[in-house]
Scaffold this motif. Structure first.
Motif, PDB file in Angstrom:
ATOM      1  N   ALA A 376      84.593  22.480  10.051  1.00  0.00           N
ATOM      2  CA  ALA A 376      83.463  22.643  10.976  1.00  0.00           C
ATOM      3  C   ALA A 376      82.649  21.366  11.097  1.00  0.00           C
ATOM      4  N   GLY A 379      84.026  19.499  13.890  1.00  0.00           N
ATOM      5  CA  GLY A 379      84.247  20.270  15.097  1.00  0.00           C
ATOM      6  C   GLY A 379      85.538  21.059  15.112  1.00  0.00           C
ATOM      7  N   GLU A 381      88.413  23.954  12.969  1.00  0.00           N
ATOM      8  CA  GLU A 381      88.395  25.283  12.380  1.00  0.00           C
ATOM      9  C   GLU A 381      89.574  25.447  11.439  1.00  0.00           C
ATOM     10  N   ARG A 401      87.782  14.111  18.600  1.00  0.00           N
ATOM     11  CA  ARG A 401      86.362  13.814  18.751  1.00  0.00           C
ATOM     12  C   ARG A 401      85.556  14.907  18.077  1.00  0.00           C
ATOM     13  N   THR A 402      84.518  14.474  17.365  1.00  0.00           N
ATOM     14  CA  THR A 402      83.674  15.425  16.659  1.00  0.00           C
ATOM     15  C   THR A 402      82.858  16.207  17.664  1.00  0.00           C
ATOM     16  N   VAL A 403      82.868  17.522  17.528  1.00  0.00           N
ATOM     17  CA  VAL A 403      82.100  18.386  18.411  1.00  0.00           C
ATOM     18  C   VAL A 403      80.819  18.781  17.697  1.00  0.00           C
ATOM     19  N   VAL A 404      79.676  18.498  18.329  1.00  0.00           N
ATOM     20  CA  VAL A 404      78.385  18.818  17.728  1.00  0.00           C
ATOM     21  C   VAL A 404      77.949  20.188  18.211  1.00  0.00           C
ATOM     22  N   THR A 405      77.768  21.089  17.303  1.00  0.00           N
ATOM     23  CA  THR A 405      77.347  22.448  17.652  1.00  0.00           C
ATOM     24  C   THR A 405      75.842  22.545  17.638  1.00  0.00           C
TER      25      THR A 405
END
Length: 406
Positions: A376, A379, A381, A401-405
């Motif tokens: 997480a 980004g 799972e 690419r890092t996904v920012v939540t």
């Protein structure tokens, strides 16, 4: 000039002394002529205004009304306006709006207007004398009388009102500078808070790394120790290899823990210490294989193109999954690791043919939780659980690419 202004602002008592000296100088200019003409009261009284001007910065409100009272007395008794009194009024009007409380600053403006009107009415005849006319105010027509009184009121009140307005400009500038300083202070506090938060997050990452290192190494050591104990008498050579693996694993774990603890002790060490990545994945599999767990590794794509954060997370996920296979898989378990790097991200699958759902749970494991947190963080799972035909499966997807939540 700017440096002089800043220095005087930092030393208000010096400015008070200079302003009081200017009042005394204006008093001296007319002293001889007033004494020689017999106006002793008008010659001596303006010197009193030195006192409130000298106390301007220490008693802002009190000296404002004291100067107003003294000025009213001068308006009632003086035949001519005195420059020392006018200068003291200018200083007090400026100071009231520049440094005084806002309520009293408004009162100071009202006083400036009132003194301008009173002085204009009282000394309106001076306008006629300056123009060289022989008429008095009473002899002028009504429009000319209003014009003369308006000019005299403007001459008396304009210096005071202009000084008050300039004080407002200075007050606004000081308020703007103070707001800028407050904003800078808040930004500095926020920066420090973010730095402390970064330290907390880094310590959390290091704690997860320590958990992975200790859990993996101890599992290998326990497995090798049990194997060595069983074959110690029948196959001393195999027992010797197991003991050698125990020593090697212990030394590697000790070195890794020292490195991680060094990061906690020294902030600079974080930039110097290399983190494990996918380039060391084959070495990790070899170490696990040497501990007695048969592991196969299959790689598709260019693992070197995987971002560093995703690579570290993938390495730790594989390490934790293999550690769980060693601990819970049971005798004769085998494992398989597959890593596929694509343009969208990295897919890692770790499977084993061990006990799976039938494995005992001691309730103390945080491995699956740690794997999900690591995925997480970049980004991705993790999907983990028992396989339908037996064994256990861990599948991790880590994007490029890092996904920012939110």
């Amino acid at each position: 000039m700017r440096h002089v202004h800043l220095w005087l602002r930092a030393h208000p008592l010096v400015f008070d002394g200079l302003a009081a000296a200017a009042v005394a100088l204006f008093w001296l200019l007319l002293l001889a002529s007033l004494v020689s003409s017999g106006h002793y009261w008008q010659a001596a009284f303006p010197l009193v205004f030195v006192i409130p001007v000298a106390l301007r910065s220490r008693h802002q409100v009190g000296v404002l009304y004291a100067t107003a009272a003294l000025g009213l007395l001068a308006l009632a008794t003086f035949q001519f306006p005195h420059p020392a009194i006018l200068y003291a009024g200018i200083v007090m009007a400026y100071s009231a709006n520049a440094y005084g409380p806002r309520k009293h600053a408004r009162y100071a403006l009202a006083l400036c207007v009132a003194f301008g009107i009173i002085g204009g009415v009282k000394w309106g005849y001076l306008i006629l004398e300056l123009t060289g006319t022989s008429y008095t105010l009473n002899e002028l027509t009504l429009p000319n009388r209003i014009l003369a009184l308006g000019l005299s009121t403007g001459l008396c009140g304009a210096p005071l009102v202009m000084a008050w307005l300039w004080g407002g400009v200075v007050h606004a500038r000081h308020a703007y500078l103070q707001e800028a300083l407050d904003r800078a202070s808040r930004l500095e506090s926020e920066r420090d808070a973010l730095a402390r938060l970064a330290v907390v997050e880094e310590r959390g990452r290091i704690a997860r790394d320590l958990h992975d290192v200790v859990a993996h190494s101890l599992s290998v050591v326990v497995l090798q120790a049990d194997g060595a104990r069983h074959v110690l008498h029948d196959d001393p050579e195999r027992a010797d290899r197991a003991l050698e693996a125990i020593g090697r694993t212990g030394r590697e774990a000790t070195a890794e823990m020292r490195r991680l603890l060094g990061v906690l002790r020294s902030p600079e060490a974080a930039s110097r210490a290399p983190q494990p990545d996918l380039g060391q994945l084959e070495l990790l599999v070899s170490q696990v294989r040497a501990s007695g767990l048969p592991v196969t590794l299959t790689v598709h794509g260019d693992l070197s193109a995987v971002p560093a954060g995703a690579g570290l997370s993938a390495y730790r996920i594989v390490q934790e999954a293999l550690t769980n296979a060693v601990k819970h898989g049971g005798p004769g378990v085998t494992a398989d690791v597959s890593a596929e790097a694509g343009p969208e991200g990295l897919t890692v699958v770790i499977t084993d043919d061990g006990r799976g759902a039938g494995a005992a749970d001691d309730g103390a494991g945080l491995g699956l939780l740690g794997m999900r947190e690591r995925a997480a963080a970049v980004g991705g799972e993790v999907i983990a659980g028992p396989r339908a035909g037996g064994g256990f499966s861990v599948r991790a997807w880590l994007p490029s690419r890092t996904v920012v939540t939110q």
